[in-house]
Enzyme design. Structure first.
Site, PDB file in Angstrom:
ATOM      1  N   ASP A   1       0.824  -1.207   0.000  1.00 33.13           N
ATOM      2  CA  ASP A   1       0.000   0.000   0.000  1.00 33.13           C
ATOM      3  C   ASP A   1       0.859   1.259   0.000  1.00 33.13           C
ATOM      4  O   ASP A   1       2.066   1.230   0.320  1.00 33.13           O
ATOM      5  CB  ASP A   1      -0.911  -0.027   1.242  1.00 33.13           C
ATOM      6  CG  ASP A   1      -2.230   0.693   1.015  1.00 33.13           C
ATOM      7  OD1 ASP A   1      -2.311   1.491   0.061  1.00 33.13           O
ATOM      8  OD2 ASP A   1      -3.165   0.462   1.801  1.00 33.13           O
TER       9      ASP A   1
ATOM     10  N   ASP B   1     -10.878   1.856  -3.002  1.00 29.51           N
ATOM     11  CA  ASP B   1     -11.437   1.569  -1.681  1.00 29.51           C
ATOM     12  C   ASP B   1     -12.957   1.572  -1.719  1.00 29.51           C
ATOM     13  O   ASP B   1     -13.609   1.145  -0.765  1.00 29.51           O
ATOM     14  CB  ASP B   1     -10.966   2.621  -0.668  1.00 29.51           C
ATOM     15  CG  ASP B   1      -9.547   2.342  -0.192  1.00 29.51           C
ATOM     16  OD1 ASP B   1      -9.098   1.200  -0.335  1.00 29.51           O
ATOM     17  OD2 ASP B   1      -8.892   3.283   0.302  1.00 29.51           O
TER      18      ASP B   1
HETATM   19  C1  GLA Z   1      -5.753   1.794   2.214  1.00 29.33           C
HETATM   20  C2  GLA Z   1      -6.158   0.631   1.341  1.00 29.33           C
HETATM   21  C3  GLA Z   1      -7.192  -0.213   2.033  1.00 29.33           C
HETATM   22  C4  GLA Z   1      -6.652  -0.690   3.363  1.00 29.33           C
HETATM   23  C5  GLA Z   1      -6.223   0.496   4.190  1.00 29.33           C
HETATM   24  C6  GLA Z   1      -5.530   0.044   5.454  1.00 29.33           C
HETATM   25  O1  GLA Z   1      -6.785   2.712   2.315  1.00 29.33           O
HETATM   26  O2  GLA Z   1      -6.607   1.075   0.091  1.00 29.33           O
HETATM   27  O3  GLA Z   1      -7.554  -1.307   1.232  1.00 29.33           O
HETATM   28  O4  GLA Z   1      -5.570  -1.566   3.146  1.00 29.33           O
HETATM   29  O5  GLA Z   1      -5.330   1.350   3.481  1.00 29.33           O
HETATM   30  O6  GLA Z   1      -5.118   1.091   6.233  1.00 29.33           O
END
Ligand code: GLA
Length: 726
Positions: free
Chosen positions: A480, A542
């Site tokens: 990420d 997300d």
């Molecule tokens: C980001 C990612 C999510 C999740 C969060 C965790 O927003 O896109 O899928 O992994 O971080 O903090």
């Protein structure tokens, strides 16, 4: 041979496309043609001189004494500053004496089989030398000794031409590169639109069409990451082009940092496209002997509209950009705990979810954020990559072994490029983040970015991630990156950061060849071809609401193949009043990508678990077609409904997904026309037999439901005729 040189003219030819340019007056590389394939013998060198104009030579630079040919009309493959070409330059530099004037002349060419790797950068590749051919044309600035080597690789079977430029300081003085683009293409004509992918967090990559007109339309990122707002992609499209027909010219940049892509309608009736690193704030020192390699642009011409272009990109990126063990392997169905638990979990809770996942038939359990340091929320511990033993007393190995024992693989979330100010790492190395002396350190989501332009920081990341990956049987990593750069210390740092990141990723991908890496950037904030070279799939957004996802996945598919789009059924709690129906629509959207679940599965009722198991089994049956087949956008969610179709590589299965986004009580009838089927074959679906020709020409009616979100997944299996069997 896909590249031919004759009489000053270079002809690059793929199965369906020709790209032609020539050396003009020993000084310029003039673009002559890009479009449907022409015969190799064609001679287009008359084109630059066919404009016998009487331009005002006071404002347009004449290239001959009779004032018949002007620089403003010349279509160029490379353009510089200082000599009267006022269009967006491909190149701009400051030399030792402060001058920014350049004068390049043609200095020869070479053609070779195959394609070389780009030093330090991701790029498409040829598996063997027969698959591609490369042309390198050298231009020289006599005064300074600077060389620009324009590289063109032709993938004949894939219908793809890639470009990049290498700058070599073969002189004795320092040079500062101010703009080092990867490609410049001048189009004849002015009637173009520009298609690009715009967005923000939770609404990534919506297609948008802008008219180029006589202005400059620029798509860029100054964020240090490719970002949510613009994707490193543009296509110039003929005014009458649409999804299925018309001329479309795609430019996709294999890069994950600051980029710029622009189209300029000039005053003389031409249109210029430039693509490459963002010249904004770029100032790169090139000492004598130094070489600067620009990223690659992947160029696709389609005479069959935007859909035709997308299918070329899909195949190319699936097969000759993505790499590794998982390139050709069906991707496992995931259960990720993030939307289900957030940071609030312990070993038991995780294993309870995993257990239901295994019962449902899922294949990979992913432990997301919150397993390390003192991480109980998003305010701390990024950088401290050791397990939180209060939450996981048996360590990662305990969880991994238990998950493996259930018959599933185990995967883990990391955000290695970041550091929380509240962390052991930051306390030990406060100078390891990106910061500017004397300025505040801007935090996003309570975190700073580690300075990957520094070798020791990259080494730390490689070491820390490797140690965790060796500590348990971890077969998947979600990588990420939840913020962009601020307070960069100097003009070279953003690109050096990318070079550092690419080195880290290359090292880890090589060191852990059995790990499936998935990119993520706060949802889909770094969904670009650069990342796909190291990680063959990306978390698309997300936003897992299915109706929102329709638009996101539709837009993403303009360039990126569905196998690269991680698509999960998110929490169905939002569909409180109709959970079954809601799970069904979530499933239909997620199944059109790289499928998984992202919820607390233990909260599903027995009936919902059965439904989830049926969905997983269904996806398994379609997976090969969805992940490796041809993709057709039949209807757009931006126009109301949506319909997508996949046809398997062997043509034996076609899958039609239809979606209704609005209520349709007493609505108008709806019909879709399938594509990519064999007209002479028959297909069986839901007990009925259809002819391929009928499905394509007469189409098939889509049932209208009174409720929004309705839709179907229809699977057409080809009936092999006796003739075909023999
Ligand atoms: C980001 C990612 C999510 C999740 C969060 C965790 O927003 O896109 O899928 O992994 O971080 O903090």
């Amino acid at each position: 041979m896909s590249i031919k040189y004759h009489n000053g003219q270079f002809h690059l030819q793929t199965k369906r496309v020709s790209y032609i340019f020539s050396v003009y007056r020993g000084l310029y590389l003039t673009h002559l043609y890009w479009g449907a394939r022409l015969e190799h013998g064609v001679d287009l060198t008359y084109l630059p001189e066919e404009f016998i104009f009487s331009r005002a030579n006071a404002f347009h630079v004449p290239l001959d004494s009779e004032n018949r040919v002007f620089l403003s009309d010349l279509k160029l493959e490379f353009s510089v500053v200082g000599g009267g070409d006022y269009r967006v330059p491909a190149f701009h530099a400051r030399y030792g004496d402060g001058s920014t004037v350049s004068e390049f002349a043609y200095g020869g060419y070479q053609i070779y089989r195959g394609k070389k790797k780009l030093r330090g950068l991701p790029a498409t590749y040829a598996e063997n030398a027969a698959e591609a051919q490369t042309l390198e044309v050298t231009l020289r600035d006599a005064l300074t000794g600077l060389k620009a080597v324009l590289c063109y690789s032709v993938f004949e079977e894939y219908d793809v031409i890639t470009r990049n430029i290498r700058y070599e300081n073969a002189g004795a003085g320092e040079i500062a590169l101010l703009s080092a683009q990867s490609a410049c293409v001048d189009f004849y004509g002015k009637e173009y639109n520009l298609l690009h992918l715009r967005g923000d967090w939770a609404r990534e990559r919506y297609p948008e069409v802008l008219s180029v007109g006589r202005g400059i339309v620029t798509i860029d990122s100054k964020r240090g990451m490719s970002g949510h707002a613009h994707n490193p992609f543009i296509a110039l499209t003929a005014k009458n082009a649409d999804e299925n027909s018309g001329e479309v010219y795609g430019f996709s940049l294999v890069y994950s940092g600051n980029f710029s892509m622009s189209a300029e309608g000039d005053s003389c009736g031409g249109t210029r496209v430039t693509a490459g690193l963002n010249p904004f704030g770029f100032d790169w020192p090139l000492a004598p002997g130094d070489v600067f390699q620009t990223p690659e642009v992947v160029m696709v011409h389609s005479g069959e509209g935007i859909g035709g272009m997308s299918r070329v990109y899909h195949r190319m990126y699936r097969e000759r950009l993505c790499r590794g063990k998982y390139r050709d392997a069906p991707r496992p169905m995931v259960i990720n705990n993030w939307e289900g638990t957030g940071f609030d979990f312990d070993e038991k809770k995780l294993l309870d979810i995993a257990k239901v996942g295994a019962e449902i038939g899922l294949e990979l359990f992913v432990l997301d954020d919150g397993w390390f340091g003192a991480r109980g929320g998003d305010t701390c511990s990024l950088g401290d990559w050791h397990v939180n033993s209060a939450k996981l007393p048996n360590g990662l190995r305990g969880v991994a072994d238990a998950v493996n024992g259930m018959g599933m693989k185990f995967g883990l979330w990391f955000e290695p490029e970041m550091v929380s100010p509240d962390s052991l790492l930051y306390r030990a190395h406060p100078d390891w983040c990106v910061f500017a002396e004397g300025r505040k350190r801007t935090e996003n989501r309570y975190q700073l970015v580690l300075d990957l332009s520094r070798e020791e920081v990259c080494e730390y990341i490689i070491g820390a991630v490797s140690e965790v990956l060796r500590s348990a049987n971890i077969e998947y990593v979600k990588w990420d990156c939840n913020r962009n750069l601020t307070e960069t210390a100097d003009q070279t740092q953003p690109h050096k950061y990318m070079l550092g990141l690419y080195r880290v990723l290359e090292t880890l991908a090589e060191r852990f060849p059995n790990v499936l890496f998935e990119g993520c950037g706060g949802g889909g904030g770094r969904f670009d071809p650069g990342m796909l070279y190291y990680m063959p799939q990306t978390w698309t957004s997300d936003n897992t609401n299915p109706i929102a996802r329709l638009k996101i996945q539709h837009g993403t598919s303009v360039v990126y193949p569905p196998i690269t789009m991680a698509a999960h059924i998110g929490s169905i709690d939002t569909g409180r009043d109709c959970r079954n129906a809601f799970m069904d629509v979530c499933a239909r959207v997620a199944m059109a990508g790289n499928f998984g679940f992202e919820m607390d599965l233990t909260r599903l009722s027995a009936a919902e678990r059965r439904q989830a198991a049926e969905i997983a089994a269904r996806y398994k049956h379609l997976r090969q077609t969805v992940q490796f087949g041809d993709f057709y956008r039949l209807e757009s969610p931006f126009d109301g409904g949506a319909a997508w179709e996949f046809v398997s590589a062997d043509g034996k299965q076609a899958v039609l997904f239809t979606y209704q986004t609005q209520t349709a009580l007493n609505g108008e009838s709806r019909r879709v026309f399938l594509k990519g089927l064999s007209p002479s074959a028959s297909y069986r679906c839901n007990g009925k037999v259809y002819s391929g020709a009928a499905l394509a020409r007469a189409g098939i009616g889509i049932a209208l439901e009174a409720y929004e979100y309705a839709g179907e997944v229809m699977v057409f299996e080809k009936i092999e005729s006796e003739f075909e069997k023999n």
